[in-house]
Scaffold this active site. Structure first.
Site, PDB file in Angstrom:
ATOM      1  N   ASP A   7       0.884  -1.170   0.000  1.00 12.00           N
ATOM      2  CA  ASP A   7       0.000   0.000   0.000  1.00 12.00           C
ATOM      3  C   ASP A   7       0.921   1.219   0.000  1.00 12.00           C
ATOM      4  O   ASP A   7       1.608   1.483   0.986  1.00 12.00           O
ATOM      5  CB  ASP A   7      -0.909  -0.013   1.218  1.00 12.00           C
ATOM      6  CG  ASP A   7      -1.909   1.128   1.198  1.00 12.00           C
ATOM      7  OD1 ASP A   7      -2.390   1.483   0.111  1.00 12.00           O
ATOM      8  OD2 ASP A   7      -2.209   1.665   2.283  1.00 12.00           O
ATOM      9  N   GLU A  67      -1.118  -1.527  -4.803  1.00 12.37           N
ATOM     10  CA  GLU A  67      -2.369  -0.798  -4.986  1.00 12.37           C
ATOM     11  C   GLU A  67      -2.232   0.160  -6.166  1.00 12.37           C
ATOM     12  O   GLU A  67      -1.291   0.946  -6.234  1.00 12.37           O
ATOM     13  CB  GLU A  67      -2.732  -0.024  -3.722  1.00 12.37           C
ATOM     14  CG  GLU A  67      -4.090   0.648  -3.814  1.00 12.37           C
ATOM     15  CD  GLU A  67      -4.510   1.286  -2.517  1.00 12.37           C
ATOM     16  OE1 GLU A  67      -5.587   0.954  -2.020  1.00 12.37           O
ATOM     17  OE2 GLU A  67      -3.738   2.121  -1.990  1.00 12.37           O
ATOM     18  N   ASP A 140      -4.196   1.168   6.631  1.00  9.23           N
ATOM     19  CA  ASP A 140      -3.268   0.911   5.520  1.00  9.23           C
ATOM     20  C   ASP A 140      -2.619  -0.468   5.641  1.00  9.23           C
ATOM     21  O   ASP A 140      -2.306  -1.107   4.639  1.00  9.23           O
ATOM     22  CB  ASP A 140      -2.179   1.985   5.460  1.00  9.23           C
ATOM     23  CG  ASP A 140      -2.740   3.362   5.133  1.00  9.23           C
ATOM     24  OD1 ASP A 140      -3.690   3.428   4.333  1.00  9.23           O
ATOM     25  OD2 ASP A 140      -2.245   4.352   5.679  1.00  9.23           O
TER      26      ASP A 140
END
Length: 155
Positions: A7, A67, A140
């Site tokens: 992430d 991501e 996250d």
């Protein structure tokens, strides 16, 4: 198969390592690469690259799931995160690791069946799925865990 989920941010890059052996799925580790706040982007990128080298060496992943960015209102942040993503992709590509990307919408749809699921839903589902004592924090971290898991699902 061992997968790292990423992430991406500029000050923090969350990662998670998930491994599948036969029918078992194990969350091996998760954490954060923290960069020095308020330093130029080039210094943050160097810090992130060094830490990625360590993670790649330690875990020897076969796949990484990053991501995919979606446009937000802050173009400067979006561009900086794009630079960081490029370095992440470069490091894993140099190591011969397969790279996959998913948007937050794709991730939420696959995990919760709803692309508009909130962060708490993702965190709670991880706690249940991986039989953790508590939900992973911050959100996250949960994103990185689910991204890694998405990499396990794709075969």
């Amino acid at each position: 198969m061992r997968v790292i989920g990423i992430d991406t941010g500029t000050t923090t890059v969350w990662y998670a390592i998930v491994q599948r052996e036969w029918n078992t799925k194990n969350l091996l580790d998760y954490g954060v690469i923290e960069t020095t706040p308020k330093v130029p982007l080039k210094e943050k990128i160097l810090e992130i690259a060094r830490d990625l080298d360590f993670l790649i060496e330690k875990y020897q992943p076969q796949r990484v799931v990053i991501e995919r960015l979606f446009f937000n209102n802050n173009i400067t942040t979006w561009i900086d995160v794009s630079h960081v993503r490029g370095v992440i992709m470069y490091k894993f590509a140099c190591a011969g690791v397969e790279i996959l990307e998913y948007t937050p919408l794709e991730l939420k749809s696959a995990i919760c069946g709803n692309g508009k699921a909130d962060k708490l839903q993702l965190q709670k589902s991880i706690k249940i799925f991986f039989e953790l004592d508590e939900i992973p924090k911050p959100d996250d971290a949960a994103d990185a865990i689910w991204l890694a898991y998405m990499g396990i699902l794709k075969n």
